[in-house]
Design a protein around this motif. Structure first.
Motif, PDB file in Angstrom:
ATOM      1  N   THR A   8     -20.016  63.567  22.320  1.00  0.00           N
ATOM      2  CA  THR A   8     -20.512  62.225  21.997  1.00  0.00           C
ATOM      3  C   THR A   8     -19.859  61.710  20.713  1.00  0.00           C
ATOM      4  O   THR A   8     -19.371  60.577  20.644  1.00  0.00           O
ATOM      5  CB  THR A   8     -22.056  62.260  21.825  1.00  0.00           C
ATOM      6  OG1 THR A   8     -22.630  62.777  23.004  1.00  0.00           O
ATOM      7  CG2 THR A   8     -22.581  60.866  21.530  1.00  0.00           C
ATOM      8  N   ASP A   9     -19.828  62.544  19.704  1.00  0.00           N
ATOM      9  CA  ASP A   9     -19.228  62.140  18.429  1.00  0.00           C
ATOM     10  C   ASP A   9     -17.748  61.784  18.606  1.00  0.00           C
ATOM     11  O   ASP A   9     -17.252  60.811  18.043  1.00  0.00           O
ATOM     12  CB  ASP A   9     -19.347  63.270  17.401  1.00  0.00           C
ATOM     13  CG  ASP A   9     -20.780  63.397  16.867  1.00  0.00           C
ATOM     14  OD1 ASP A   9     -21.556  62.431  17.094  1.00  0.00           O
ATOM     15  OD2 ASP A   9     -21.092  64.432  16.255  1.00  0.00           O
ATOM     16  N   ASN A  11     -16.162  60.864  21.321  1.00  0.00           N
ATOM     17  CA  ASN A  11     -15.976  59.583  22.011  1.00  0.00           C
ATOM     18  C   ASN A  11     -16.370  58.408  21.107  1.00  0.00           C
ATOM     19  O   ASN A  11     -15.764  57.338  21.149  1.00  0.00           O
ATOM     20  CB  ASN A  11     -16.793  59.556  23.305  1.00  0.00           C
ATOM     21  CG  ASN A  11     -16.011  60.195  24.452  1.00  0.00           C
ATOM     22  OD1 ASN A  11     -14.776  60.291  24.375  1.00  0.00           O
ATOM     23  ND2 ASN A  11     -16.712  60.654  25.475  1.00  0.00           N
ATOM     24  N   GLU A  12     -17.405  58.651  20.299  1.00  0.00           N
ATOM     25  CA  GLU A  12     -17.836  57.604  19.355  1.00  0.00           C
ATOM     26  C   GLU A  12     -16.696  57.265  18.399  1.00  0.00           C
ATOM     27  O   GLU A  12     -16.403  56.111  18.113  1.00  0.00           O
ATOM     28  CB  GLU A  12     -19.058  58.126  18.577  1.00  0.00           C
ATOM     29  CG  GLU A  12     -19.734  57.074  17.702  1.00  0.00           C
ATOM     30  CD  GLU A  12     -20.269  55.900  18.526  1.00  0.00           C
ATOM     31  OE1 GLU A  12     -20.041  54.740  18.120  1.00  0.00           O
ATOM     32  OE2 GLU A  12     -20.897  56.130  19.596  1.00  0.00           O
ATOM     33  N   ARG A  13     -16.041  58.326  17.968  1.00  0.00           N
ATOM     34  CA  ARG A  13     -14.953  58.160  17.010  1.00  0.00           C
ATOM     35  C   ARG A  13     -13.769  57.411  17.652  1.00  0.00           C
ATOM     36  O   ARG A  13     -13.178  56.513  17.032  1.00  0.00           O
ATOM     37  CB  ARG A  13     -14.491  59.543  16.552  1.00  0.00           C
ATOM     38  CG  ARG A  13     -13.644  59.433  15.332  1.00  0.00           C
ATOM     39  CD  ARG A  13     -13.717  60.703  14.574  1.00  0.00           C
ATOM     40  NE  ARG A  13     -12.884  60.590  13.401  1.00  0.00           N
ATOM     41  CZ  ARG A  13     -12.907  61.470  12.409  1.00  0.00           C
ATOM     42  NH1 ARG A  13     -13.728  62.487  12.452  1.00  0.00           N
ATOM     43  NH2 ARG A  13     -12.120  61.308  11.364  1.00  0.00           N
ATOM     44  N   LYS A  15     -13.985  55.456  20.184  1.00  0.00           N
ATOM     45  CA  LYS A  15     -14.456  54.075  20.408  1.00  0.00           C
ATOM     46  C   LYS A  15     -14.296  53.237  19.137  1.00  0.00           C
ATOM     47  O   LYS A  15     -13.744  52.139  19.161  1.00  0.00           O
ATOM     48  CB  LYS A  15     -15.919  54.150  20.841  1.00  0.00           C
ATOM     49  CG  LYS A  15     -16.558  52.797  21.177  1.00  0.00           C
ATOM     50  CD  LYS A  15     -17.998  53.034  21.625  1.00  0.00           C
ATOM     51  CE  LYS A  15     -18.796  51.755  21.699  1.00  0.00           C
ATOM     52  NZ  LYS A  15     -18.372  50.920  22.824  1.00  0.00           N
ATOM     53  N   ASP A  16     -14.771  53.810  18.013  1.00  0.00           N
ATOM     54  CA  ASP A  16     -14.656  53.091  16.728  1.00  0.00           C
ATOM     55  C   ASP A  16     -13.204  52.722  16.452  1.00  0.00           C
ATOM     56  O   ASP A  16     -12.883  51.580  16.083  1.00  0.00           O
ATOM     57  CB  ASP A  16     -15.141  53.980  15.576  1.00  0.00           C
ATOM     58  CG  ASP A  16     -16.656  53.896  15.418  1.00  0.00           C
ATOM     59  OD1 ASP A  16     -17.260  53.085  16.158  1.00  0.00           O
ATOM     60  OD2 ASP A  16     -17.200  54.634  14.576  1.00  0.00           O
ATOM     61  N   VAL A  85     -14.263  51.330  24.826  1.00  0.00           N
ATOM     62  CA  VAL A  85     -14.438  52.689  25.330  1.00  0.00           C
ATOM     63  C   VAL A  85     -15.850  52.801  25.908  1.00  0.00           C
ATOM     64  O   VAL A  85     -16.829  52.431  25.261  1.00  0.00           O
ATOM     65  CB  VAL A  85     -14.236  53.735  24.206  1.00  0.00           C
ATOM     66  CG1 VAL A  85     -14.571  55.141  24.721  1.00  0.00           C
ATOM     67  CG2 VAL A  85     -12.797  53.682  23.695  1.00  0.00           C
ATOM     68  N   TYR A  86     -15.925  53.238  27.154  1.00  0.00           N
ATOM     69  CA  TYR A  86     -17.230  53.446  27.793  1.00  0.00           C
ATOM     70  C   TYR A  86     -17.627  54.880  27.496  1.00  0.00           C
ATOM     71  O   TYR A  86     -17.102  55.832  28.073  1.00  0.00           O
ATOM     72  CB  TYR A  86     -17.120  53.184  29.299  1.00  0.00           C
ATOM     73  CG  TYR A  86     -18.432  53.318  30.039  1.00  0.00           C
ATOM     74  CD1 TYR A  86     -19.572  52.592  29.613  1.00  0.00           C
ATOM     75  CD2 TYR A  86     -18.552  54.161  31.129  1.00  0.00           C
ATOM     76  CE1 TYR A  86     -20.764  52.707  30.281  1.00  0.00           C
ATOM     77  CE2 TYR A  86     -19.760  54.290  31.806  1.00  0.00           C
ATOM     78  CZ  TYR A  86     -20.864  53.553  31.381  1.00  0.00           C
ATOM     79  OH  TYR A  86     -22.070  53.694  32.036  1.00  0.00           O
ATOM     80  N   ARG A  87     -18.521  54.999  26.531  1.00  0.00           N
ATOM     81  CA  ARG A  87     -18.798  56.303  25.952  1.00  0.00           C
ATOM     82  C   ARG A  87     -19.326  57.330  26.953  1.00  0.00           C
ATOM     83  O   ARG A  87     -18.884  58.481  26.925  1.00  0.00           O
ATOM     84  CB  ARG A  87     -19.739  56.152  24.766  1.00  0.00           C
ATOM     85  CG  ARG A  87     -19.621  57.278  23.782  1.00  0.00           C
ATOM     86  CD  ARG A  87     -20.424  56.994  22.558  1.00  0.00           C
ATOM     87  NE  ARG A  87     -21.690  56.354  22.934  1.00  0.00           N
ATOM     88  CZ  ARG A  87     -22.561  55.872  22.067  1.00  0.00           C
ATOM     89  NH1 ARG A  87     -22.318  55.927  20.780  1.00  0.00           N
ATOM     90  NH2 ARG A  87     -23.672  55.317  22.471  1.00  0.00           N
ATOM     91  N   GLY A  90     -16.397  58.518  28.486  1.00  0.00           N
ATOM     92  CA  GLY A  90     -15.223  58.671  27.621  1.00  0.00           C
ATOM     93  C   GLY A  90     -14.038  57.925  28.189  1.00  0.00           C
ATOM     94  O   GLY A  90     -12.888  58.351  28.091  1.00  0.00           O
TER      95      GLY A  90
END
Lengths: 402, 69
Positions: A8-9, A11-13, A15-16, A85-87, A90
């Motif tokens: 999750t992190d 993909n979050e990164r 995405k950011d 990005v669709y988390r 991913g």
């Protein structure tokens, strides 16, 4: 130090990172639709792909309803939107905000058409604003690459034509070409009578800098007429539309810019001949006139004129004489007529009819008492006279005339 | 008419005008001769310009490539 991410992190990164990159926003992507799904939620999902790669796309319901055509597999389209990005999965995807059908010409073509429309709307392609090329330019500016074949073509055509040639070097393809062309055009300000902007053939990509708005405006801003010659005959760029003259090739541009020096020299020779001939003609005309005048006043002509006059005089004299004779004749006729009439009313005719006139020394004797007995009187008869003596005076009442 | 200052274009324009004026032949002899003389001067001037001039190439930035000089 090694950092361990949760998925999750991570993909979050990602995405950011991706969603904060301005280069991945407000972009156009070109490709073919595949795996199209019209979800019951109303959103559309599909894959945009080209020969070598693909990317997931989503078009949300509110945008999809305004599309104006049906998306389906195999359709070539241009997608306008942002990378997201669709988390949960991913998945990097392109979130479409608008879609246009690509009629096979690509996005560049759209851009080209849009700029063309804009500039045409400003009246920048109007024929009325095109400037005439000078017939005999003395300063020719050339904007092109100093290494290119185009420059050599142009110079070959200009040949020995006596002009100052001012090369304003420009980079005519690749990054920075637009700016380079613009500043090269600007640098020629006030220095030229005509400017040639040119480059040789190349891919559409290579020629693209000539479809830039900045280049178009720099061409319009030139203080002397601009001839554009970009690529080959079939390549038409925005620069061609705004230039005062479009040449199919650099060679053609050079031919437009300068007159043919051979023709010019020939024209000069002809001018020389024409002037000479005109002068001769003018001299000849004057000579002819002189000759005519000389002839007019020659002695022979004077003699002939005098002869003419004499002949005329004779003729008039004849006519006059004839007229006089006729007049005389007419008068004589009238005189005879008058004499006849006069004779008719005169005493002689009466006397011939048996009457006579008696007169004495005292005048006519009209009455018997005018005479005295023994007086001599004269009797005038129709023919001849009688001298008589009066024997007796008688009263008129006894006289009867038969 | 100052020879140094008149441009090729102006000279050719003048010459064109003179030739057609002469060809019209409306002028007196003196005037024609004057014009003829003027025209011939222009022909000489233009010929000199066309034949005598060397091509001058200059570059606003950098060198003129050696093969072009």
């Amino acid at each position: 130090m090694t950092q361990i991410f949760t998925v999750t992190d991570l993909n979050e990164r990602i995405k950011d990172r991706l969603e904060n990159d301005p280069r991945l926003h407000d972009l156009w992507a070109q490709g073919e639709v595949s795996n199209f799904v019209h979800h019951r939620s109303g959103h559309r999902y599909f894959t945009l792909k080209d020969r070598d790669s693909q990317i997931s796309c989503v078009l949300f319901k509110n945008q999809a309803d305004r599309l104006g055509f049906d998306l389906k597999d195999g359709l070539n389209i241009l997608v306008y939107g942002d990378i997201a990005v669709y988390r949960p999965q991913g998945r990097v995807q392109l979130v479409a905000r608008g879609i246009k059908q690509d009629v096979g010409l690509g996005f560049r073509h759209l851009q080209f058409e849009a700029l063309k429309k804009k500039l045409a709307g400003e009246g920048l392609f109007d024929l009325e604003r095109k400037r005439a090329l000078p017939r005999y330019p003395e300063r020719i500016g050339i904007v092109t690459s100093p290494q290119g074949a185009a420059l050599r073509d142009v110079l070959r055509i200009i040949g020995p034509y006596p002009a100052r040639i001012i090369l304003s070097p420009a980079q005519v393809q690749g990054d920075g070409a637009e700016e380079s062309i613009v500043s090269a055009l600007l640098a020629l300000q006030g220095l030229t009578d005509v400017v040639i902007v040119c480059r040789g053939g190349g891919s559409t990509e290579d020629l693209w800098c000539f479809n830039s708005e900045a280049v178009a405006r720099a061409i319009i801003g030139c203080d002397s007429p601009v001839i554009s010659a970009v690529g080959h005959e079939t390549d038409v760029t925005i620069a061609d539309f705004v230039a005062d003259m479009r040449a199919a090739t650099p060679t053609a541009a050079a031919k437009m810019a300068v007159p043919d020096i051979g023709e010019l020299i020939e024209w000069l020779q002809q001018s020389e001949v024409r002037m000479m001939r005109a002068l001769w003609t003018s001299l000849e005309r004057k000579e002819e006139r002189l000759e005519y005048l000389r002839h007019s006043i020659s002695a022979r002509r004077m003699y002939s004129l005098a002869a003419d006059a004499r002949q005329r005089l004779d003729y008039l004299g004849e006519r006059l004489a004839a007229a006089l004779v006729a007049e005389l004749r007419a008068r004589r006729g009238r005189l005879e007529l008058a004499q006849g009439r006069l004779a008719a009313v005169g005493p002689r005719a009466t006397l011939l009819r048996g009457y006579s006139v008696v007169r004495s020394n005292h005048g006519l004797i009209l009455r018997a008492e005018d005479a005295r007995p023994g007086e001599v009187v004269e009797l005038i008869l129709g023919e001849g006279r009688l001298i008589c003596r009066v024997l007796e005076i008688k009263d008129g009442s006894e006289v009867f005339l038969a | 008419m100052k020879k140094e200052e008149i441009g090729l274009e102006a000279a050719l324009d003048d010459l064109e005008r003179i030739v057609s004026e002469l060809e019209e032949g409306k002028m007196g002899l003196e005037e024609s001769l004057d014009l003829y003389e003027k025209g011939m001067k222009l022909v000489k001037l233009c010929n000199a310009r066309l034949e005598g001039a060397e091509r001058r190439i200059e570059s606003l930035t950098g060198e003129v490539p050696p093969d072009l000089i």
